[in-house]
Write a protein that holds these residues in place. Structure first.
Motif, PDB file in Angstrom:
ATOM      1  N   ILE A 100      -5.125 -12.833  -4.797  1.00  0.00           N
ATOM      2  CA  ILE A 100      -3.680 -12.775  -4.588  1.00  0.00           C
ATOM      3  C   ILE A 100      -3.433 -12.822  -3.084  1.00  0.00           C
ATOM      4  O   ILE A 100      -3.946 -11.994  -2.330  1.00  0.00           O
ATOM      5  N   LEU A 101      -2.669 -13.824  -2.666  1.00  0.00           N
ATOM      6  CA  LEU A 101      -2.354 -14.028  -1.249  1.00  0.00           C
ATOM      7  C   LEU A 101      -0.953 -13.497  -0.975  1.00  0.00           C
ATOM      8  O   LEU A 101       0.006 -13.868  -1.653  1.00  0.00           O
ATOM      9  N   ILE A 102      -0.839 -12.633   0.028  1.00  0.00           N
ATOM     10  CA  ILE A 102       0.449 -12.012   0.369  1.00  0.00           C
ATOM     11  C   ILE A 102       0.781 -12.360   1.816  1.00  0.00           C
ATOM     12  O   ILE A 102      -0.033 -12.129   2.721  1.00  0.00           O
ATOM     13  N   ARG A 103       1.986 -12.894   2.035  1.00  0.00           N
ATOM     14  CA  ARG A 103       2.445 -13.213   3.397  1.00  0.00           C
ATOM     15  C   ARG A 103       3.813 -12.598   3.640  1.00  0.00           C
ATOM     16  O   ARG A 103       4.680 -12.647   2.752  1.00  0.00           O
ATOM     17  N   GLY A 104       4.010 -12.035   4.827  1.00  0.00           N
ATOM     18  CA  GLY A 104       5.310 -11.469   5.162  1.00  0.00           C
ATOM     19  C   GLY A 104       5.223 -10.508   6.318  1.00  0.00           C
ATOM     20  O   GLY A 104       4.206 -10.463   7.034  1.00  0.00           O
ATOM     21  N   GLU A 105       6.291  -9.744   6.534  1.00  0.00           N
ATOM     22  CA  GLU A 105       6.297  -8.749   7.611  1.00  0.00           C
ATOM     23  C   GLU A 105       5.251  -7.675   7.312  1.00  0.00           C
ATOM     24  O   GLU A 105       5.041  -7.307   6.154  1.00  0.00           O
ATOM     25  N   GLU A 106       4.618  -7.190   8.364  1.00  0.00           N
ATOM     26  CA  GLU A 106       3.462  -6.303   8.215  1.00  0.00           C
ATOM     27  C   GLU A 106       3.745  -5.100   7.315  1.00  0.00           C
ATOM     28  O   GLU A 106       2.972  -4.793   6.405  1.00  0.00           O
ATOM     29  N   GLU A 107       4.853  -4.414   7.521  1.00  0.00           N
ATOM     30  CA  GLU A 107       5.172  -3.213   6.746  1.00  0.00           C
ATOM     31  C   GLU A 107       5.349  -3.544   5.267  1.00  0.00           C
ATOM     32  O   GLU A 107       4.883  -2.814   4.389  1.00  0.00           O
ATOM     33  N   LYS A 108       6.000  -4.684   4.986  1.00  0.00           N
ATOM     34  CA  LYS A 108       6.233  -5.086   3.598  1.00  0.00           C
ATOM     35  C   LYS A 108       4.935  -5.498   2.914  1.00  0.00           C
ATOM     36  O   LYS A 108       4.721  -5.214   1.730  1.00  0.00           O
ATOM     37  N   VAL A 109       4.064  -6.179   3.670  1.00  0.00           N
ATOM     38  CA  VAL A 109       2.768  -6.586   3.120  1.00  0.00           C
ATOM     39  C   VAL A 109       1.926  -5.348   2.793  1.00  0.00           C
ATOM     40  O   VAL A 109       1.278  -5.265   1.740  1.00  0.00           O
ATOM     41  N   GLN A 110       1.949  -4.349   3.693  1.00  0.00           N
ATOM     42  CA  GLN A 110       1.212  -3.109   3.447  1.00  0.00           C
ATOM     43  C   GLN A 110       1.743  -2.394   2.206  1.00  0.00           C
ATOM     44  O   GLN A 110       0.977  -1.815   1.431  1.00  0.00           O
ATOM     45  N   ASN A 111       3.064  -2.470   2.017  1.00  0.00           N
ATOM     46  CA  ASN A 111       3.698  -1.789   0.891  1.00  0.00           C
ATOM     47  C   ASN A 111       3.246  -2.381  -0.444  1.00  0.00           C
ATOM     48  O   ASN A 111       2.830  -1.663  -1.352  1.00  0.00           O
ATOM     49  N   ILE A 112       3.309  -3.719  -0.563  1.00  0.00           N
ATOM     50  CA  ILE A 112       2.901  -4.344  -1.838  1.00  0.00           C
ATOM     51  C   ILE A 112       1.394  -4.233  -2.033  1.00  0.00           C
ATOM     52  O   ILE A 112       0.911  -4.075  -3.162  1.00  0.00           O
ATOM     53  N   SER A 113       0.649  -4.276  -0.935  1.00  0.00           N
ATOM     54  CA  SER A 113      -0.802  -4.121  -1.038  1.00  0.00           C
ATOM     55  C   SER A 113      -1.150  -2.743  -1.596  1.00  0.00           C
ATOM     56  O   SER A 113      -2.019  -2.602  -2.467  1.00  0.00           O
ATOM     57  N   LYS A 114      -0.429  -1.713  -1.127  1.00  0.00           N
ATOM     58  CA  LYS A 114      -0.650  -0.358  -1.626  1.00  0.00           C
ATOM     59  C   LYS A 114      -0.354  -0.288  -3.117  1.00  0.00           C
ATOM     60  O   LYS A 114      -1.102   0.315  -3.900  1.00  0.00           O
ATOM     61  N   PHE A 115       0.749  -0.956  -3.520  1.00  0.00           N
ATOM     62  CA  PHE A 115       1.127  -0.948  -4.937  1.00  0.00           C
ATOM     63  C   PHE A 115       0.054  -1.602  -5.798  1.00  0.00           C
ATOM     64  O   PHE A 115      -0.369  -1.044  -6.816  1.00  0.00           O
ATOM     65  N   ILE A 116      -0.411  -2.792  -5.406  1.00  0.00           N
ATOM     66  CA  ILE A 116      -1.407  -3.518  -6.211  1.00  0.00           C
ATOM     67  C   ILE A 116      -2.699  -2.713  -6.321  1.00  0.00           C
ATOM     68  O   ILE A 116      -3.316  -2.634  -7.390  1.00  0.00           O
ATOM     69  N   ARG A 117      -3.102  -2.081  -5.216  1.00  0.00           N
ATOM     70  CA  ARG A 117      -4.346  -1.296  -5.242  1.00  0.00           C
ATOM     71  C   ARG A 117      -4.198  -0.060  -6.139  1.00  0.00           C
ATOM     72  O   ARG A 117      -5.154   0.358  -6.800  1.00  0.00           O
ATOM     73  N   GLU A 118      -3.002   0.510  -6.179  1.00  0.00           N
ATOM     74  CA  GLU A 118      -2.750   1.641  -7.077  1.00  0.00           C
ATOM     75  C   GLU A 118      -2.857   1.206  -8.543  1.00  0.00           C
ATOM     76  O   GLU A 118      -3.415   1.920  -9.379  1.00  0.00           O
ATOM     77  N   VAL A 119      -2.301   0.011  -8.844  1.00  0.00           N
ATOM     78  CA  VAL A 119      -2.383  -0.513 -10.210  1.00  0.00           C
ATOM     79  C   VAL A 119      -3.840  -0.758 -10.596  1.00  0.00           C
ATOM     80  O   VAL A 119      -4.273  -0.403 -11.699  1.00  0.00           O
ATOM     81  N   LEU A 120      -4.606  -1.334  -9.679  1.00  0.00           N
ATOM     82  CA  LEU A 120      -6.022  -1.585  -9.951  1.00  0.00           C
ATOM     83  C   LEU A 120      -6.765  -0.267 -10.211  1.00  0.00           C
ATOM     84  O   LEU A 120      -7.613  -0.187 -11.105  1.00  0.00           O
ATOM     85  N   ARG A 121      -6.416   0.765  -9.447  1.00  0.00           N
ATOM     86  CA  ARG A 121      -7.052   2.070  -9.642  1.00  0.00           C
ATOM     87  C   ARG A 121      -6.680   2.652 -11.012  1.00  0.00           C
ATOM     88  O   ARG A 121      -7.509   3.257 -11.694  1.00  0.00           O
ATOM     89  N   ASP A 122      -5.412   2.435 -11.418  1.00  0.00           N
ATOM     90  CA  ASP A 122      -4.952   2.970 -12.699  1.00  0.00           C
ATOM     91  C   ASP A 122      -5.622   2.289 -13.885  1.00  0.00           C
ATOM     92  O   ASP A 122      -5.653   2.844 -14.991  1.00  0.00           O
ATOM     93  N   PHE A 123      -6.138   1.082 -13.673  1.00  0.00           N
ATOM     94  CA  PHE A 123      -6.836   0.389 -14.756  1.00  0.00           C
ATOM     95  C   PHE A 123      -8.112   1.125 -15.156  1.00  0.00           C
ATOM     96  O   PHE A 123      -8.632   0.916 -16.255  1.00  0.00           O
ATOM     97  N   THR A 124      -8.629   1.990 -14.272  1.00  0.00           N
ATOM     98  CA  THR A 124      -9.821   2.761 -14.624  1.00  0.00           C
ATOM     99  C   THR A 124      -9.493   3.830 -15.667  1.00  0.00           C
ATOM    100  O   THR A 124     -10.377   4.326 -16.357  1.00  0.00           O
ATOM    101  N   LYS A 125      -8.184   4.193 -15.787  1.00  0.00           N
ATOM    102  CA  LYS A 125      -7.757   5.194 -16.772  1.00  0.00           C
ATOM    103  C   LYS A 125      -7.472   4.553 -18.133  1.00  0.00           C
ATOM    104  O   LYS A 125      -7.482   5.225 -19.156  1.00  0.00           O
ATOM    105  N   GLY A 126      -7.156   3.252 -18.119  1.00  0.00           N
ATOM    106  CA  GLY A 126      -6.832   2.573 -19.368  1.00  0.00           C
ATOM    107  C   GLY A 126      -6.092   1.281 -19.073  1.00  0.00           C
ATOM    108  O   GLY A 126      -5.589   1.070 -17.965  1.00  0.00           O
ATOM    109  N   PRO A 127      -6.030   0.362 -20.060  1.00  0.00           N
ATOM    110  CA  PRO A 127      -5.392  -0.934 -19.844  1.00  0.00           C
ATOM    111  C   PRO A 127      -3.885  -0.823 -19.634  1.00  0.00           C
ATOM    112  O   PRO A 127      -3.244   0.103 -20.126  1.00  0.00           O
ATOM    113  N   LEU A 128      -3.329  -1.784 -18.913  1.00  0.00           N
ATOM    114  CA  LEU A 128      -1.886  -1.890 -18.696  1.00  0.00           C
ATOM    115  C   LEU A 128      -1.445  -3.290 -19.090  1.00  0.00           C
ATOM    116  O   LEU A 128      -2.182  -4.257 -18.885  1.00  0.00           O
ATOM    117  N   SER A 129      -0.249  -3.412 -19.630  1.00  0.00           N
ATOM    118  CA  SER A 129       0.291  -4.734 -19.952  1.00  0.00           C
ATOM    119  C   SER A 129       1.023  -5.280 -18.734  1.00  0.00           C
ATOM    120  O   SER A 129       1.351  -4.538 -17.799  1.00  0.00           O
TER     121      SER A 129
END
Length: 343
Positions: free
Chosen positions: A46-75
């Motif tokens: 997944i390629l993300i381009r934009g202002e640094e703060e906004k890119v960090q924000n969505i990156s944090k979100f995606i990494r949190e979702v990936l971490r949550d997949f260890t607890k169980g599947p998500l749709s």
């Protein structure tokens, strides 16, 4: 402001990839709008381009979702709702990490409220003796109530779970169905069984039903009982009559918790019958210990098309109502013009 770029490699074209990216990249398009960045999928990356703060924000979100997949599947739908909650939480200074887990299912999947109204609903169930959850299908009213009931049972706050529904659907009557009374009512109660199977599995559900720890019964069977130390859910309450609703509410015993769910736009009672849910909303608002949570189409956590269908119906019904009001006014004016003049 300077633009930056970040790449997150999801590793494989597996269920995690498709849950995050969505069908036809629909999730990535939503992320672009929500986070104010450009998001693209290239292979498993997944390629993300934009202002640094906004890119960090969505990156944090995606990494949190990936971490949550260890607890169980998500749709993919759940990921979309989490993205909305994340952005809303960020703008309001509330961390999405504060989302409270209601229950961990037997498949190790965490059940959490996904929208703001769902969070209000869960808090109300914890704090109030009686809670009304009102809104369209797919908003999690019944599912979250069942999850809360199982959580209360796990914490030894109650000794019994009672799930009930009016046995009324689209004007059909039990007498016309074949089989014993249990076989007649079973189709009406099937959604409650499905929620239990999803959370604790078939075997544990069967055991709890056999031991009478969980009871599933039509609303008519509640008459004459007093229900102590129980978590009681009345589902599809819009199809209860005035008499049934009053009867049900007066069954509540000491140490019990009651959740009543329904959609007042989907009443299947005969036209002469007033819905017990509609009347209860009018009568009980403002009473201490009773909470009301109104859900809308923004809370729908099923396929995205469900929210669009609900919106289309709402707009159609609004137009129909306006047309009927205009027609009524027109008839009144015509009647006034045709009435005889007094001398």
């Amino acid at each position: 402001m300077e633009k930056v770029e970040e790449i997150i490699d999801l590793g494989d074209l597996d269920e995690r990839f498709y849950a995050i990216v969505g069908r036809g990249d629909e999730n990535l398009k939503l992320f672009s709008q929500l986070f104010g960045v450009k998001v693209l999928a290239r292979g498993t990356e997944i390629l993300i381009r934009g202002e640094e703060e906004k890119v960090q924000n969505i990156s944090k979100f995606i990494r949190e979702v990936l971490r949550d997949f260890t607890k169980g599947p998500l749709s993919s739908g759940e990921v979309r709702e989490r993205a909305k909650a994340f952005v809303k939480g960020t703008t309001e200074g509330i961390s999405p990490d504060a989302e409270e887990v209601v229950l961990i299912t037997y498949r190790k999947k965490a059940i959490v409220p996904k929208t703001e109204n769902q969070k209000v609903y869960v808090r109300a169930i914890r704090e109030k003796d009686v809670v009304f959850g009102i809104g369209p299908a797919g908003t999690g009213k019944t599912y979250l109530a069942v999850a809360m009931a199982l959580a209360f049972m796990k914490e030894n706050k109650i000794s019994k779970i009672i799930l009930t529904r009016p046995a009324v659907e689209a004007g059909e009557k039990l007498g016309y169905l074949p089989g014993t009374i249990a076989e007649k009512v079973d189709p009406y109660l099937r959604p409650l069984y499905d929620a239990l199977y999803d959370m604790v599995g078939y075997d544990k559900t069967a055991y709890m039903l056999e031991k009478n720890i969980i009871e599933i019964a039509p609303l008519a069977f509640m008459r004459g009982r007093t229900l102590n130390d129980a978590f009681i859910i009345l589902d599809e309450a819009q199809n209860s009559t005035r008499e049934q609703m009053k009867m049900f509410l007066t069954r509540i015993g000491f140490g019990s918790k009651v959740v009543i769910t329904g959609d007042i736009t989907q009443i299947d009672l005969p036209k002469k019958e007033e819905s017990g849910l509609v009347e209860a909303i009018k009568i009980l608002k403002g009473i201490e210990g009773i909470g009301f949570v109104q859900f809308g189409r923004e809370d729908v956590v099923r396929h995205p098309i469900v929210a669009r269908i609900i919106k289309a119906y709402e707009e159609y019904e609004k137009k129909q109502g306006a047309g009927q009001e205009k027609s009524k006014r027109s008839r009144k004016q015509t009647s006034g013009q045709n009435s005889p003049q007094s001398p």
